[in-house]
Design a protein around this motif. Structure first.
Motif, PDB file in Angstrom:
ATOM      1  N   GLY A   1       4.596  -7.145   6.829  1.00  0.00           N
ATOM      2  CA  GLY A   1       4.318  -6.171   7.880  1.00  0.00           C
ATOM      3  C   GLY A   1       5.387  -5.108   8.008  1.00  0.00           C
ATOM      4  N   SER A   2       6.154  -4.877   6.939  1.00  0.00           N
ATOM      5  CA  SER A   2       7.257  -3.919   6.994  1.00  0.00           C
ATOM      6  C   SER A   2       6.899  -2.612   6.299  1.00  0.00           C
ATOM      7  N   TRP A   3       7.510  -1.543   6.792  1.00  0.00           N
ATOM      8  CA  TRP A   3       7.309  -0.205   6.248  1.00  0.00           C
ATOM      9  C   TRP A   3       8.570   0.240   5.509  1.00  0.00           C
ATOM     10  N   GLY A   4       8.382   1.109   4.527  1.00  0.00           N
ATOM     11  CA  GLY A   4       9.516   1.669   3.804  1.00  0.00           C
ATOM     12  C   GLY A   4       9.147   3.003   3.182  1.00  0.00           C
ATOM     13  N   THR A   5      10.121   3.663   2.623  1.00  0.00           N
ATOM     14  CA  THR A   5       9.873   4.923   1.931  1.00  0.00           C
ATOM     15  C   THR A   5       9.653   4.653   0.446  1.00  0.00           C
ATOM     16  N   VAL A   6       8.969   5.544  -0.213  1.00  0.00           N
ATOM     17  CA  VAL A   6       8.697   5.403  -1.644  1.00  0.00           C
ATOM     18  C   VAL A   6       9.939   5.817  -2.433  1.00  0.00           C
TER      19      VAL A   6
ATOM     20  N   GLY B   1       6.674   9.971   0.460  1.00  0.00           N
ATOM     21  CA  GLY B   1       5.614   9.014   0.698  1.00  0.00           C
ATOM     22  C   GLY B   1       6.145   7.747   1.360  1.00  0.00           C
ATOM     23  N   VAL B   2       5.232   6.951   1.893  1.00  0.00           N
ATOM     24  CA  VAL B   2       5.606   5.705   2.555  1.00  0.00           C
ATOM     25  C   VAL B   2       4.844   4.550   1.927  1.00  0.00           C
ATOM     26  N   CYS B   3       5.356   3.325   2.136  1.00  0.00           N
ATOM     27  CA  CYS B   3       4.650   2.152   1.651  1.00  0.00           C
ATOM     28  C   CYS B   3       4.672   1.080   2.728  1.00  0.00           C
ATOM     29  N   TYR B   4       3.600   0.310   2.756  1.00  0.00           N
ATOM     30  CA  TYR B   4       3.465  -0.768   3.736  1.00  0.00           C
ATOM     31  C   TYR B   4       3.304  -2.075   3.004  1.00  0.00           C
ATOM     32  N   GLU B   5       4.216  -3.026   3.234  1.00  0.00           N
ATOM     33  CA  GLU B   5       4.132  -4.342   2.627  1.00  0.00           C
ATOM     34  C   GLU B   5       3.335  -5.243   3.550  1.00  0.00           C
TER      35      GLU B   5
ATOM     36  N   VAL C   1       0.861  -1.185   0.000  1.00  0.00           N
ATOM     37  CA  VAL C   1       0.000   0.000   0.000  1.00  0.00           C
ATOM     38  C   VAL C   1       0.897   1.234   0.000  1.00  0.00           C
ATOM     39  N   TYR C   2       0.794   2.033  -1.062  1.00  0.00           N
ATOM     40  CA  TYR C   2       1.577   3.258  -1.185  1.00  0.00           C
ATOM     41  C   TYR C   2       0.727   4.432  -0.717  1.00  0.00           C
ATOM     42  N   ALA C   3       1.269   5.229   0.189  1.00  0.00           N
ATOM     43  CA  ALA C   3       0.583   6.404   0.728  1.00  0.00           C
ATOM     44  C   ALA C   3       1.451   7.619   0.448  1.00  0.00           C
TER      45      ALA C   3
END
Length: 375
Positions: free
Chosen positions: A248-253, A240-244, A232-234
């Motif tokens: 359950g991991s977060w990352g930057t776009v 922006g950030v993305c959630y896999e 999910v890209y926000a």
């Protein structure tokens, strides 16, 4: 006057007449066979079918029919568009309808749907899950709301869904693994908003659950979102950030995607489509990590300098935009259906299958969102 018949063994009262069963869907055919046939008929003919008999009308509005359509892979994709008419205090929802009476030159138009029961919502997020469209939060008179409304696209009826844990406006939303994920849209100034800055809705259980997120990313207000390969890209104003979901991991776009994403985008076969600063449509190929122009459209579409809204309609790129009308009092809502493909060199090409005016609205109207639902 009722009577009671007394026998040596029991007291028997006259039974209430039973409701007569509905007639067969198709005379001389078992109903399971008839269902198999009817489920394959395009949905645009359902209003006519419902006039055939009471049993047919009952089936047309039954979840059984849509379950059969799904099992038979006969589901069709329908476009739903949300407008804000400044003469009204409500968001207006429309469905794109094709007139089946003229198959040679089909005319498309937007059909208004029942009003959402909530007053004017600003900054709501939208998500489509199964046969429903969810309207998530938004502000009412500048006060953010945690309320969630759902539109059953089979019957076009509204109902309240369980509230989110926190109130939100301008949040990001996406569907992965039959769950709605909503991210941001709130100022993290207390424990509840910090814990529930991201949360997920499971329609099967009807419950919202918090999604753990790093502290350093919880101050984001989102202007766009999309789901690409289970992420999910926000998109915030910057970074922006993305959630896999799977890990359950977060990352930057990625910086190229972050800098080039403009307006309301959609994803088709792993490519995110939006318009660039010159008003042309282009796609970001996630696997290659680069932007590419969608070629073949320059003569068929205007430059979207004022923006356009896009949706994936069963693998076709649907583009919806506002256009001036000659009389100066109304505005046109125009729509184009584009077949997109990638050639052997990896370049993106588009072919416009149709483009037309689908609605006339007051000049002050604006497009809020559009998305597709399979029915």
């Amino acid at each position: 006057m009722s009577t009671t018949i007394t026998t040596a063994t029991a007291t028997v009262k006259p039974s209430t007449p039973a409701t007569p069963p509905l007639p067969q869907l198709i005379p001389s055919l078992p109903d399971d066979v008839a269902l198999n046939i009817i489920a394959r008929i395009p949905r645009c003919h359902h209003p006519t079918l419902s006039l055939v008999s009471k049993s047919m009308k009952s089936l047309i509005s039954s979840p059984l029919l849509y379950s059969a359509r799904s099992l038979l892979k006969s589901s069709e994709h329908f476009l739903y568009i949300t407008l804000r008419l400044h003469t009204s205090h409500f968001l207006r929802f429309y469905s794109l309808y094709q007139n089946p009476s003229n198959p040679i030159n089909p005319k498309y138009s937007l059909i208004p749907l029942p009003l959402i029961p909530s007053p004017s919502l600003v900054g709501s997020a939208f998500a489509a899950l199964d046969h429903k469209i969810y309207v998530l939060g938004g502000s009412i008179k500048d006060i953010p709301s945690s309320q969630v409304w759902s539109l059953d696209c089979r019957t076009h009826t509204w109902e309240l869904a369980p509230n989110m844990h926190v109130s939100r406006e301008f949040a990001a939303a996406g569907v992965v693994d039959d769950k709605i994920f909503v991210i941001g849209g709130c100022v993290v100034d207390n424990w509840a908003r910090s814990t529930n800055w991201a949360e997920a809705y499971d329609a099967k259980t009807g419950k919202w659950n918090s999604v753990p997120s790093p502290i350093q990313i919880r101050d984001k207000w989102m202007h766009a979102s999309a789901v690409i390969d289970g992420k999910v890209y926000a998109m915030a104003d910057r970074n922006g950030v993305c959630y896999e979901v799977g890990s359950g991991s977060w990352g930057t776009v990625e910086s190229d995607l972050d800098n080039g994403w403009r307006g309301r985008a959609c994803v088709i076969d792993g490519v995110l489509f939006c318009y660039d600063y010159l008003g042309n449509i282009r796609g970001y190929d996630v696997k290659e990590g680069m932007w590419k122009e969608l070629k073949g459209l320059k003569k068929g579409l205007p430059r979207f300098l004022c923006g356009a809204t896009m949706a994936n309609l069963g693998g076709k790129l649907m583009v919806v935009w506002e256009s001036k009308n000659g009389n100066g009092k109304e505005m046109e809502i125009r729509c184009a259906e584009i077949e997109v493909r990638k050639d052997e060199r990896g370049e993106l090409w588009g072919n416009i299958e149709w483009s037309d005016v689908v609605l006339l609205v007051p000049r002050e109207a604006s497009i809020m969102h559009c998305l597709a639902v399979a029915l």
